[in-house]
Design a protein around this motif. Sequence first.
Motif, PDB file in Angstrom:
ATOM      1  N   UNK A 510       0.799  -1.137  -0.001  1.00  0.00           N
ATOM      2  CA  UNK A 510      -0.108   0.141  -0.023  1.00  0.00           C
ATOM      3  C   UNK A 510       0.869   1.265   0.097  1.00  0.00           C
ATOM      4  N   UNK A 511       0.461   2.341  -0.874  1.00  0.00           N
ATOM      5  CA  UNK A 511       1.144   3.492  -0.940  1.00  0.00           C
ATOM      6  C   UNK A 511       1.395   4.195   0.510  1.00  0.00           C
ATOM      7  N   UNK A 512       2.168   4.688   0.937  1.00  0.00           N
ATOM      8  CA  UNK A 512       2.264   5.496   2.420  1.00  0.00           C
ATOM      9  C   UNK A 512       2.629   6.834   2.068  1.00  0.00           C
ATOM     10  N   UNK A 515       6.034   7.846   0.437  1.00  0.00           N
ATOM     11  CA  UNK A 515       6.328   7.857  -0.857  1.00  0.00           C
ATOM     12  C   UNK A 515       6.978   9.045  -1.688  1.00  0.00           C
TER      13      UNK A 515
END
Lengths: 702, 702
Positions: A510-512, A515
């Motif tokens: 999942x992108x946090x 990034x």
Amino acid sequence: MTYESREPAEEPPLAKRLILGEPLTSEALDDQLLPKKRALPIFASDALSSVAYAPQELLMILLVGGTAFLAFSPWVAAAVVVLLIVVVVSYRQLIKAYPSGGGDYEVASKNLGEVPGVVVAAALLVDYVLTVAVSVASGVDNIISAIPELNPGRIELAVGFVILIVIVNLRGVREASFAFAIPTYVFIGSVAIMIVVGITRTLLGDPPIASSAEFAVQGEQLTQAAVILLILRAFSSGCSALTGVEAVSNGVPAFRKPKIRNAQMTLVLMGGIAILLFSGLTAIGLISGVHYAENPCHLIGFDCEAGPQPSLMAQIAAATFGMGSIPFFIIQAATACVLLLAANTAFNGFPLLGSVLARDGYAPKALNTRGDRLVYSNGMIILGIAAIAVLIVYQANLTTLIQLYIIGVFVSFSLGQIGMVRHWRRALRNLAKLPPDAAAQASAAYERRSARTGLIINSLGAALTVFVLLIVTVTKFTHGAWLVFIAIPILATLMIGVNRYYRDVEHEIAVDDTTHFGSEGDLAIVLVNRLQKPVVKAIDYALAAKHEKAVAVHVAVNEAESAELQRQWQEHRIPMKLLIIESPYRSYASPVARFIKKYREQNGSSVVTVYLPQYIVGHWWESVLHNRRSSRIAQQLMLIHGVSITLVPWLLDSSELIYGRRSRPLPGDERAGRPAPEVQHTGRRVSGAAGPPTPDTRSLEG
Amino acid sequence: MTYESREPAEEPPLAKRLILGEPLTSEALDDQLLPKKRALPIFASDALSSVAYAPQELLMILLVGGTAFLAFSPWVAAAVVVLLIVVVVSYRQLIKAYPSGGGDYEVASKNLGEVPGVVVAAALLVDYVLTVAVSVASGVDNIISAIPELNPGRIELAVGFVILIVIVNLRGVREASFAFAIPTYVFIGSVAIMIVVGITRTLLGDPPIASSAEFAVQGEQLTQAAVILLILRAFSSGCSALTGVEAVSNGVPAFRKPKIRNAQMTLVLMGGIAILLFSGLTAIGLISGVHYAENPCHLIGFDCEAGPQPSLMAQIAAATFGMGSIPFFIIQAATACVLLLAANTAFNGFPLLGSVLARDGYAPKALNTRGDRLVYSNGMIILGIAAIAVLIVYQANLTTLIQLYIIGVFVSFSLGQIGMVRHWRRALRNLAKLPPDAAAQASAAYERRSARTGLIINSLGAALTVFVLLIVTVTKFTHGAWLVFIAIPILATLMIGVNRYYRDVEHEIAVDDTTHFGSEGDLAIVLVNRLQKPVVKAIDYALAAKHEKAVAVHVAVNEAESAELQRQWQEHRIPMKLLIIESPYRSYASPVARFIKKYREQNGSSVVTVYLPQYIVGHWWESVLHNRRSSRIAQQLMLIHGVSITLVPWLLDSSELIYGRRSRPLPGDERAGRPAPEVQHTGRRVSGAAGPPTPDTRSLEG
């Protein structure tokens, strides 16, 4: 240099088209939906076909106690009918509440939580497999009853039918239902006529007499308890008549609008017919004095060596119309067909459930991709293999398979019903919470009433099905059902495992907010073994990509070869620096890996793009002869930080086979199916795909 | 963002190391070479072990004609011995002339042309498989003769042994030969002693009496012709004693220097021992009156239901030392072991031949890659599977397998010998061409002499082996040998096919003068399904590679998902243009393909790099759950002109398993085996790999 030589085609391989039919677009999905008259044969065949073996199994079990016990059969049959009615009515409610096709699985998971839901799913999957096995086995029995010569090849025959059904289903649901509509109606009609004729003859004082009527049976001496147990066993075997009732609830999305009403009507119609045929056949079975024994050798007077014991259906048909008469063969044919359709039902249900599970992340995503024919091909193939395995293991023996069968059915029945009870309870609670103003109350009144009815019906259903589940378990467990009690938990655990796995991966990738971009440095490496066109193309592409730095790397394993390479490099004036790396090991990747590592240490963490030529071939066997080493290298280099692998395809001449004969504008279409022009017919437009580029695309130029 | 999180390790998975042992470097190859005393057991075990069944089969066939026919056996045995001598002498010549290990294959292909060469190769491959099958079957027979309780599990036992041998051999030749040296010598010794004891006892007037001596045999009534045919059949069965003689000629490269002399000495030594044991065993078999019948039930007085017929070896051992005595068990154990070693021989020969064939382009190149342990793993695994298949199909029945066995042996014998004849002829012609000056003539004199001897010997060998091949064919064809006559041509054709295929591809991809560079235009496409780290990494890399144009492309299959994507795109401020493409079909690749095509039409034939995230996983089963779609997309897009696929690896946590526990500087080492420091021990240096960069490397900077 130019690589524009080939033009792809839209056609899938001819053979595939012949077997599977023309590919279909998503738009075509609507046309694939079922009108009632076609839905009935598809979803009802399972429930209806079970009357072909349910009465037989019921009477058979009672016969274990001796002919006297047959007197119980009307009561046992009555109990089954009552249960059938309750279940049908309960499922009418379920369809209304959950029309999405998730059926018991959806109900259980939404109302009872994950584990019950998964258990139901597992039970259903097991059952679909057994539906195929039982139906095909029974179908083969009926064929053999008509043509005893086929007896030696019964298993081969059964397996053959499963394979046939798989192929038919890979063609897609519509053709299937159409091809299968007729025999179902023939079955219903002919069996109904047979029952009527039989009963009329009885009333006229000329009852049909079964061939096995005169065979005596040596009944076992039974204690009081044993007697009760036997009757219960007969009951649970009779309950196999209920199998397949749930099919409709799983197939609602396949119905034409109004889906719910159509599905409900189909369900009720189906239930009614099932009840008539079941009680009718049981009755005539008794009247004509059919003696069908678990072990034919226990029939005194019957030569069990000579040949197979004819099925109850066959005996009744022979008794009513005369052995070998045309109606007899019609009945047997129709019975066999409808049983094979029942197997077919599973091929509609299993993949659908599979895709639902995949969507929810409980099964590999591959199960949720529709094939060329808008059907979930993977699921169908899995089901086919599983069913064949079961048939072979149990030697296509109906009675043994039945023992395994009913458990799963009632597991899902019970949990589904319990779930519905919860559902209605909640519904009522929510309605109670409404503001007490007149308008809302008025509108709520109807809903409250229907919720109450639902609650009552499903409570009854739940109570009964749970009760029967207990009986079935007690009476069948030692007769093989224990296997199902092992299979279901294992499957359920696997599903939960898959789900957890996907969830973890989701979380992992999942992108946090951390990034951010800006990897620096850009080195291109073209791996060169020998100087051949594919490598030259790779070099050409690497140059075209204008990397900051680009170097050709050769791993020197053979002195002579690398010398020759350097010579050619000069000769052809390759406009890229050639770097020779020695390798003390046979490994090609390892030295390259060291080199990259070293380079990154000296030049800061660059992004390193490794160019590898990739052969595209036309025959499966060619892949045995190619790409071994390069894929192994790719595997190893991808483990190094900053490395990405660029596969530069080289299409060998044989790869033209992939495109088929005619030249078409675009590849990939073989999965899409329709050439661009027809796309516009469907009304939708493919921005950027067909027609002029969208603003987005234009914004790319300049 | 950073991807520097993981450090690879040099260790292969522990389990693998435990079974296969530590990996080895190429340098280690020399230490793996064989001294004579170790070479003998490895290469001789095949030829020697055949004496364990050859006499038995010889006597068995004669017994078909009745006990009287056993009188022929000394003469038949003598014929076999003569043949054996001739073959051994002929192979001494072959080893000298062709020490590269190609054996008969090399001789035939070099002197007789491609087809004969390939036929020999096919024959040898078939034979290696049958060597394993026959030896293991006979070994199991001897074990069962000692422990009859094992009889029910004979096939399982045989298969088990094959699997064991495969594992042992995957460990590499040296351990194998060491582990196997002792039993061979024990076998030679103990059997020799047994023969001596047996003969002495006979001379002392107390000859050993076999348990089967008193069993009468109902001989068939035979015509004159049938009698001759029977004797010839016995002879060809006896010829199974010759099998494995060629093993040495195929194994020359594995010998220590001086390779040729060592190999020749080993060969002669082996031949001598084989002759002694063969004639000795046949003699005692006759003296002790062993009656071994093809079908034990034909033995009058023997209860063939009760148990298996003890092998000739067992009967002799029992007769000489007493049943169940310690020497008896030693003999049986040694016999079983040496037979398993014979199977092991095939695991040295088959992969070696396979690699030679791969090198010459007659077999998939994969057969020419040495595994972790410097052995040709693929070849060994193929051989193992084939042998197991044969054992199961023929129920591990020795007599049946022998029928198939000898044909192949003599096909390669004959062609090899004929090839040698040609070889010497040519040698003599060349010597004749020499200038007639004294010096040259003098030096040529010796060569001419040896060439003449060679010619004579091999001519004799050729004549005899061809003759025997005819006999064997005639006498065995109907007894199953026809299968071999089908298998060999098929294999040969396949090999030639593979060769032609590789040749065509070579031709297809050969660089020609048309080669020129300068593809223009450079577009990068990052395929985005959902916004997750792997995709972000791909975008990051695409940006780092500084393409002329870069765009993220999303194929809109699900409205909601693409809306969500666009939202996230804004939120995370992804520094790349997002382009949404609708898809009327379920296909992801097809619309992208259209887009690329369109783009190239408008912007000239650019090089289009498609970035795809690739999951790297640690468990095999994970791959079932990943990369399905992306690999399918890659497959389809690679068919479009100008497209290359860049796989941006994303290492899931589980992928750490690939690296093993300890952190090591570089990946790929798990195949290379030794950590960098030790590389320097070997004296060689890995430029660009270990140590400071070479000029080449430095020239990259700036």
